[in-house]
Structures are given as structure tokens and as C-alpha cells.
Design an enzyme around this catalytic site. Sequence first.
Site, PDB file in Angstrom:
ATOM      1  N   LYS A   1      15.711   9.047  -2.954  1.00  0.00           N
ATOM      2  CA  LYS A   1      14.089   8.282  -3.501  1.00  0.00           C
ATOM      3  C   LYS A   1      13.574   8.385  -4.608  1.00  0.00           C
ATOM      4  CE  LYS A   1      12.877   8.904   1.661  1.00  0.00           C
ATOM      5  NZ  LYS A   1      12.077   9.775   2.212  1.00  0.00           N
TER       6      LYS A   1
ATOM      7  N   CYS B   1     -26.100  -6.098   1.581  1.00  0.00           N
ATOM      8  CA  CYS B   1     -27.378  -6.733   1.139  1.00  0.00           C
ATOM      9  C   CYS B   1     -27.953  -6.841   2.161  1.00  0.00           C
ATOM     10  CB  CYS B   1     -27.043  -7.039  -0.383  1.00  0.00           C
ATOM     11  SG  CYS B   1     -28.826  -7.793  -0.785  1.00  0.00           S
TER      12      CYS B   1
ATOM     13  N   CYS C   1     -29.675  -3.062  -2.756  1.00  0.00           N
ATOM     14  CA  CYS C   1     -28.884  -4.501  -3.823  1.00  0.00           C
ATOM     15  C   CYS C   1     -28.535  -4.169  -5.179  1.00  0.00           C
ATOM     16  CB  CYS C   1     -29.171  -5.379  -3.156  1.00  0.00           C
ATOM     17  SG  CYS C   1     -27.593  -7.467  -4.027  1.00  0.00           S
TER      18      CYS C   1
ATOM     19  N   CYS D   1     -30.130  -8.095  -6.544  1.00  0.00           N
ATOM     20  CA  CYS D   1     -30.931  -8.604  -6.187  1.00  0.00           C
ATOM     21  C   CYS D   1     -32.286  -7.440  -5.428  1.00  0.00           C
ATOM     22  CB  CYS D   1     -31.119  -9.293  -5.138  1.00  0.00           C
ATOM     23  SG  CYS D   1     -30.712  -8.661  -3.184  1.00  0.00           S
TER      24      CYS D   1
ATOM     25  N   CYS E   1     -29.457 -13.249  -1.145  1.00  0.00           N
ATOM     26  CA  CYS E   1     -28.775 -12.238  -2.751  1.00  0.00           C
ATOM     27  C   CYS E   1     -28.098 -13.708  -3.964  1.00  0.00           C
ATOM     28  CB  CYS E   1     -28.414 -11.053  -2.047  1.00  0.00           C
ATOM     29  SG  CYS E   1     -27.511 -10.790  -3.708  1.00  0.00           S
TER      30      CYS E   1
ATOM     31  N   GLU F   1      22.225  -0.276  -0.925  1.00  0.00           N
ATOM     32  CA  GLU F   1      20.695  -1.245  -0.119  1.00  0.00           C
ATOM     33  C   GLU F   1      19.471  -0.970  -0.934  1.00  0.00           C
ATOM     34  OE1 GLU F   1      21.562  -1.596   3.695  1.00  0.00           O
ATOM     35  OE2 GLU F   1      23.571  -1.896   3.348  1.00  0.00           O
TER      36      GLU F   1
ATOM     37  N   ASP G   1      10.325  -0.267   3.351  1.00  0.00           N
ATOM     38  CA  ASP G   1       9.543   0.634   3.638  1.00  0.00           C
ATOM     39  C   ASP G   1       8.587   0.076   4.726  1.00  0.00           C
ATOM     40  OD1 ASP G   1       8.355   2.870   3.989  1.00  0.00           O
ATOM     41  OD2 ASP G   1       7.131   3.135   2.210  1.00  0.00           O
TER      42      ASP G   1
ATOM     43  N   TYR H   1      19.955  -4.442   8.879  1.00  0.00           N
ATOM     44  CA  TYR H   1      21.035  -3.989   7.667  1.00  0.00           C
ATOM     45  C   TYR H   1      21.895  -3.233   8.882  1.00  0.00           C
ATOM     46  CZ  TYR H   1      17.282  -0.751   8.345  1.00  0.00           C
ATOM     47  OH  TYR H   1      16.215   0.322   9.268  1.00  0.00           O
TER      48      TYR H   1
ATOM     49  N   LYS I   1      15.682   0.551  -0.244  1.00  0.00           N
ATOM     50  CA  LYS I   1      15.281   1.385   1.064  1.00  0.00           C
ATOM     51  C   LYS I   1      14.059   0.621   1.671  1.00  0.00           C
ATOM     52  CE  LYS I   1      14.873   5.889   3.238  1.00  0.00           C
ATOM     53  NZ  LYS I   1      13.979   5.544   4.132  1.00  0.00           N
TER      54      LYS I   1
END
Length: 662
Positions: A308, A420, A402, A405, A425, A110, A114, A220, A112
Site C-alpha cells: 500500500k 439562481c 446569485c 445577477c 441569469c 500487478e 481500486d 486477474y 492493485k
Amino acid sequence: MSIQEDIQQLQKELAHHAYLYYVKDAPIISDYDYDVLYRKLVELETAHPEYIVPTSPTQRVGAKVEGSFEKVVHGQRMLSLSNVFDDAEVEQFGVRCEKELGHAPQYVVELKIDGLAVNLHYENGLFVRAVTRGDGRVGEDVTANVKTIQSIPLIIDNAPPFIEIRGEAYMPHKEFKRINEEREEAGLQTFVNPRNAAAGSLRQQDPAITASRNLDFFAYAIGSSEGSNIHTQQELLEQLEAFKFHVNPHYKVCQSIAEVVEHIHYWDVERHNLPYDTDGMVIKVNDFEDQETLGTTAKDPKWATAFKYPPEEVETIVKDITINVGRTGVLTPTAELESVFVSGTNVSRATLHNEDFIKEKDIRIGDTVRIHKAAEIIPEVISVVVDKRKSDSVPYEMPNACPVCESPTVRREGEVAIYCSNEHCPAVEKEGIIHFASRDAMNIDGLGPSIVEALVTNHRIETVVDLYHLKEEDITSLERMGKKSAQNLLKAIDDSKQRGLGRVLFGLGIRLIGAKAGQTIAKYFTSIDSLMNATIDELTNIDEIGPTMAKSLVEYFGNERNRQLIEGLRHAGVRLEEEVQEAAGNELEGQIIVLTGKLTSMGRSEAGAILEAHGAKVTGSVSKKTTLVIAGDDAGSKLTKAEQLGIPVMDEQGLLDLIKDF
Ligand code: IVH
């Protein structure tokens, strides 16, 4: 049917449609029809609270849980898995099993997943509790949060008196991306990966927050179970499917360890295309008797192991750090990388999220960094290879001005983002318009980033209101825009006026208000005027709206400039109302309808809900006041009575014709 039966029928129907939608990914009714049914159930349950049961689809999102999560002892220990890291170790695992069993077993391999292992308790088929793995013996009660996971059935048929169902709660990539984008825009810390996001979501005190994270669950395993009659892992997975759990479809029954290895190789490549994270493959001996013979160690079963895959990390160089100014004015830094191949694609940029992320990892221009893909899609810097740093490198500082601008930047108290300070802006305005036109907002076909950019730079538009005053010449004067494209665009802009309040609310880009929240709020208030004057208390009356979202709305509507923008939209003819569902059309106003007999294309309550949504009153018995009887198969006394009273009768086809054009 009695009210109670009506309610039960609706609960069942809704659970079935949720199953088709969330587990089978094959809905047979539209979202709208689902909403109509759901509302109908809410109305009936509100009028008859004595018939509300904890397993009703309306009861998925419960009240806030105070204090810490209670400890629960698992009926059967939740074991972990030993690991193997290469083909040779997989083969050794096979050799060991074969030796101890005296024959070569079948294996089930199956994915795995996460996420987080969760143990679900069902008593007499009813979901009663969900517990985290914890230390394997004792976990934490996260029932209220797990209950919000729509693919987990609240009722299972033909279940033993008590059963533990085990599986992985996880966050799909799409959700992870959406949530992190929202968090980034709101100046909040983003989640590192989908697993952490799922873990954080399951540990919320407020199930409404968990619900908004749209977690999913793959089953599962079965823990303790009274009287179960299953002999293999394959049968177990089939049984879980029959119980209507989401079972990952990519498992394989393998006849030999060579086949196991081949399957693992296949998924080494293919796993990058999955819409959720995996961290390997699980190999299980299929036969339960064989499993028993092999037994367990103190920690892990000897009949299973986890393969793994090596982590996909590569080194590359940060050529530059660039800054983008987003819709909310947040400055987001991006690492411009020397292009490298990782997890299936070439990567040349990685988000650096915010100032803290850069500081914590001390990422500098010119550095060699290790990168990987978070959630298989998002390139991310893991760490700096300090040994390879040049001696003249300097720590990176976020800009004080920024980049678009040149206004000063600010970092707000309690947030990680730098903004900003200029409300006007041009970058903010431009991104705001792109967002307004986007698919889930006003869905203006053809108004993508490059055209918005051109319109803004050529001073044809400043705000979204200006879109509705554009003339053909404004568009044809842009490069590569002919008469026909201009006309199409104007038509698309004009069509967008009818999208309704929910989409407008999302399109306005109010902090923390996503597409779903926009719809919910619009349905509740139905017009912008009542919403604009709503208080925080009134707003938090809506289930899905918490105090921070409410505050954001009040702040938004408290701003004079925003109010002017809304007036501008109103004058341009943009619809700032949302129809309540009953007002879907009032074609059947004044009709008193009775449904009788069996319908084949839909349930009776579903048909009733549709008729009511269009203004009819649906009643249970035929009287002189009845204006129409709809008779399905095997209609009995109600049909006879209608005929006696001379009331018009319609069959199922007649009903379908009637509602077809609504
Ligand atoms: S079986 C006794 N199957 O991996 C067997 N676990 O490292 C127990 N996991 O705690 C687990 N996908 O959280 C199994 N298809 C799968 C799985 C899976 C993910 C997780 C689970 C477990 C951990 C063990």
C-alpha cells in the site's frame, strides 16, 4: 445461410468488434458500421425471437431486478490480502517465502486496481453468473449489472465445463468525472471516489443505469476450474488474455525481491498517470506449486501480499471560497487554496461541491485543511484541521443572492444544489452557449469560453439562436478578432447547422440529457416535432430513457421559452432531424443483391448491412428478379446461376468501389 446462421454470425461478429473496441482499444470498423450491424441483429432477432440467446450482444442490458440481490456461495473462497507498507516489509515477505520454500521464487507484481472484486461463473464457456466478494464465502448475485460491462466476454472459447474468473470491476476516471459533473449539474449528491461509484453502480436495480456508467473489468485470477492446466500466475494471465478478458498490461514477472521493490518504486510515480485508480501493488509468488507449499492463513494467502502506498494527503489553507454559476443555474462553491504540491501537480483550487459538503465538514474561510486528489485528478478537501482554526472564524454560509445577477437563490426539495432563481441569469445563458458550441454538441470550432464571454458582454448574443445571425462586424468589433478569424468563425457556425438532432438535443442542455442520450432519442424520434409532443410513456419506451430523464424532456418542451428557442433555430436553418440509418443514402434503392462466396475485407453480413443501409434489398438466392450478384472467393452455384440468367456480377473489389463513396 439460414436465418439462424445469419443471426449467429452477426452475434459473433459484434462480439468480436466489441472485444477489439473495449479490450484491445483497437477497433477496425467505425462506430457507424458497428451500429448498422447491431441494428441488423436487433431486427433479425425481433423477427425471430426464438434465436435470441442470453449471450447475444443485444442481451447485455436486461430488465429491472426486483427485490434484494440473491446470496451465492463461491465455488472457492475469495481471499483477501495481507498488507505491507514499506520496502523493508516487502523484503521480509520475500525472506519468509524463500525460507519456507527453500529457494528464491519468481514473483508477479500487478497493479492493485481500486474497485470491487467480482467472481464470474462460466458454464461450458457461457457467462451465467456474477457474484460480489461479500464476506469471501458468500457474495451477492449481480449478474444483470455485471453483464452490462462491455469488456467482459459473454462467451469464452476452449473453456473447461465450469470456471470462475475473478477480477476487479472499476470505474475509469473519465467516467467518474463525467458522471459527477452530470450529477452536480442535476443537483444530485456526487460520488466520493471511483470505487464508491463503481460499488453503487453494481448495486442498481435497473441494469440500464449500470450500463450508462460504463464500468470496466480487469481479470486477474481463476477460482474453481475443472481440468485447468496452468502452472504459474503468468500463464494464468496469458490464459485470461486468450479468453479475451481485459488483463491489466502493467504486470511484471520479477526474478528477485529487489526487482519487485524497484517495480513498486517505479509505479509510485507512474500510477498518477493511469486512467483509473489503484490503491497499491499486488505481489504474487509466480509458481502454483510454490503457492501451494506456502499455503494460506484463515484469511489471506501466504504466497501473496498487497503493497500500500502511503495516502497522498497534504495540508494547506483555504484563502477564500468562490462561487461559480453553471449552465443549469447551480451555484458551485470552490475553495481557493494556498498552492501545494500533491500527487504530481500543484493544486490551488478544490471543488466544495455543495452546501451539504461544506456544512458536514464545517469548512470555513481561513481554515487549514487536509487535501488529496480523488481519482488522481480531482483535488478534494478531506477534513479541517480544527486545532489550527483561528478563534474568530465563522461558519460559511452559501449566498442568498446569485453572485452574477443578484437574484435570490433557492434550494429545491430533495436536491443538494442551490440554484439562481433567474432563468435569464447571464451566467446561465453564457454557460449554455459555451456548452452548445462544445465538441460533443454542435462542435463550433473557435467558439470557446472567452469569445462567448466577449459576445455576451458586448450584447452581440443572448441565446444560441443569435449565433446564427451574427455578422462579420459583430465579431471584428471584439478585441483581437481580425477579419480572417471572424470569417472562420462564421463558417464554423454555419457548418454546425448540419450536425443533426442528436447533437442539438445535447447542446440545448436539457437536464440529465447527455450526448449519448441525445443521440438515442434523436434516432428514435428522428424529428424534433414528434419529440416535442412525446409523452412520458412514449419516451420511456426507449430502453435507455428512464422516467426522470423523460420528465426532464417533457418539462423542457413544455416551456414556452424553450419552444421559441427551437423555432428560432429552425428559422435559422439548423437541422432538427436525425437521419435513420437506412436513409444513409438511397443510392441502391430498387436493387436486389445476392452476396455469395467468401469476402476477405469484411463479413458477408456486414457487407449486407451496408448495402441495405443504402437502400438495397439483400436476398439469399439468385432469381430473375436479382439485379446484382457480388461474388467473393470460391463462389459456387449462385454465381453459375447468375451467369446463366445474365445477371451482372461484381467481385469484392467492385463492391469496395461501390460502397467507397457512400
Ligand atoms: S489477487 C488471493 N490481484 O484487492 C488473491 N487482487 O485486498 C486475491 N485487487 O479482494 C486477490 N487488484 O478486490 C488480486 N491484481 C490484483 C488485484 C486485487 C485489486 C483487490 C481485490 C481483493 C483485494 C484484496
